[in-house]
Design an enzyme around this catalytic site. Structure first.
Site, short mmCIF file in Angstrom:
data_model
loop_
_atom_site.label_atom_id
_atom_site.label_comp_id
_atom_site.label_asym_id
_atom_site.label_seq_id
_atom_site.Cartn_x
_atom_site.Cartn_y
_atom_site.Cartn_z
CG ASP A 11 -1.72 1.01 1.11
OD1 ASP A 11 -3.12 0.85 0.45
OD2 ASP A 11 -1.67 2.15 1.83
CB CYS A 75 -3.99 0.24 -2.55
SG CYS A 75 -4.09 1.57 -3.44
CB CYS A 189 -9.97 4.32 -0.29
SG CYS A 189 -8.32 4.88 0.34
CB THR A 190 -7.31 -0.19 1.85
OG1 THR A 190 -6.21 0.57 1.56
CG2 THR A 190 -7.50 -1.36 0.95
#
EC number: 5.1.1.3
Length: 265
Positions: A11, A75, A189-190
Site C-alpha cells: 500500500d 489498495c 479505499c483501504t
C-alpha cells in the site's frame, strides 16, 4: 513451501492495515511483510499510466528482496488499475482489493448507496462494471476524496482530526441528487475503514459502512490452505520505499498490528 515465507502487503500508506487486520485474525501465525510505498504516495492522485508502470515494477523489486508466498495489493486504486499487469508480470498468487459493491447492493434497503473512494478509483470503468453486474436496480452515487486519505494517515500518527472535516467529505455524497436516500456507503479505499467510527459520527444518521477486508482475508486463507505456518506469530516487518520523510511517527501505529521490524528499500 517454507513456513517462514511471508504474505506481502503493498500500500502507499497505512490503508492496507485495514486489510491486514482481518487476515491476521484468520491466519494469526502468518509471517507478514508490509511494504509502504511512500515514494509513490498517494496512488489516488496518480494517472493510470503511472500506476500500471510503477506497481508491477515495484512488486517485482520487492519479490527479489522478499520471498513471499502470496501478494496482497492492499489498495483499491492500485488494484482496479494495475491488478492485471501485476498478474501478468509475476508468477505468484495475487489478491487485489476492489470496491464492495456486491455486498452493498445486498444490504441497501433504499436501493441508493454511496461509493466513497479516491478520485482515481471512483472514475474507473471497473466500478461501472461492478455496478452493472451487482447493483443494476440501485442508484450508485460516487465521490472521490483525497482529504479522507490524509485524515486516516493523520489518525494513525496519533494526531487529532475534526468531525466537521469528515462531515464535509460525506456531503460530497449526500448533496448529490438522491443523496438523502443513501443508507449504505462502500468504503472503496483501504484507508477509509481506519476512520469508520469518525465517519459514522459525522453522518448524523444511521449508515451502514461496507468494505472488503473480511472477504479478502477469506480469499487469502483459501489460497494458502494446507500450507505450513510457524508455530507462533513471528514479528511483522515493514519495508518503507522511502521518499526521505521521517517514518518515526508511523511506527507506533504499525506496532499495534504486530509490525516491529523496520527497514528502508
Amino acid at each position: 513451501m517454507d513456513a517462514s515465507q511471508p504474505l506481502l502487503f503493498l500500500d502507499p500508506g497505512v490503508g492496507g492495515l485495514s486489510i491486514l487486520a482481518p487476515v491476521q485474525e484468520l491466519l494469526p501465525n502468518a509471517p507478514i511483510v508490509y511494504a509502504m510505498d511512500q515514494a509513490g504516495y498517494p496512488y489516488g492522485q496518480k494517472t493510470e499510466a503511472e500506476l500500471t508502470g510503477r506497481v508491477p515494477a515495484l512488486l517485482g523489486r520487492l519479490m527479489e528482496h522478499v520471498d513471499a508466498r502470496l501478494i496482497v495489493i492492499a489498495c483499491n486504486t492500485a488494484s482496479v488499475i494495475a491488478l492485471d499487469p501485476v498478474r501478468q508480470a509475476l508468477d505468484i498468487p495475487i489478491v487485489g482489493t476492489v470496491p464492495a459493491i456486491k455486498p452493498a447492493a445486498a444490504l441497501s434497503k433504499s436501493r441508493v448507496f454511496g461509493v466513497l473512494g479516491t478520485r482515481a478509483t471512483v472514475r474507473q470503468p471497473y466500478v461501472d462494471n461492478l455496478s452493472r453486474e451487482f447493483a443494476g436496480d440501485c442508484t450508485v452515487i460516487r465521490h472521490g476524496s483525497h482529504e479522507l486519505v490524509m485524515l486516516a494517515e493523520r489518525k494513525l500518527r496519533g494526531e487529532q482530526t475534526a468531525i466537521a472535516d469528515y462531515a464535509a467529505i460525506l456531503d460530497g455524497l449526500f448533496s448529490q441528487p438522491r443523496g438523502e436516500e443513501i443508507d449504505t456507503i462502500v468504503l472503496a479505499c483501504t484507508h477509509f475503514p481506519l476512520v469508520e467510527t469518525e465517519l459514522a459520527e459525522a453522518a448524523g444518521r444511521p449508515i451502514a459502512f461496507v468494505h472488503g477486508g473480511e472477504g479478502i482475508a477469506r480469499r487469502v486463507a483459501q489460497l494458502t490452505e494446507g500450507q505450513p505456518w510457524p508455530d507462533a506469530p513471528p514479528p511483522g516487518r515493514a519495508i518503507f520505499i522511502s521518499d526521505g520523510s521521517d517514518t518515526t511517527p508511523l511506527k507506533p501505529g504499525l506496532e499495534r498490528y504486530g509490525i516491529t521490524e523496520f527497514e528502508a528499500l
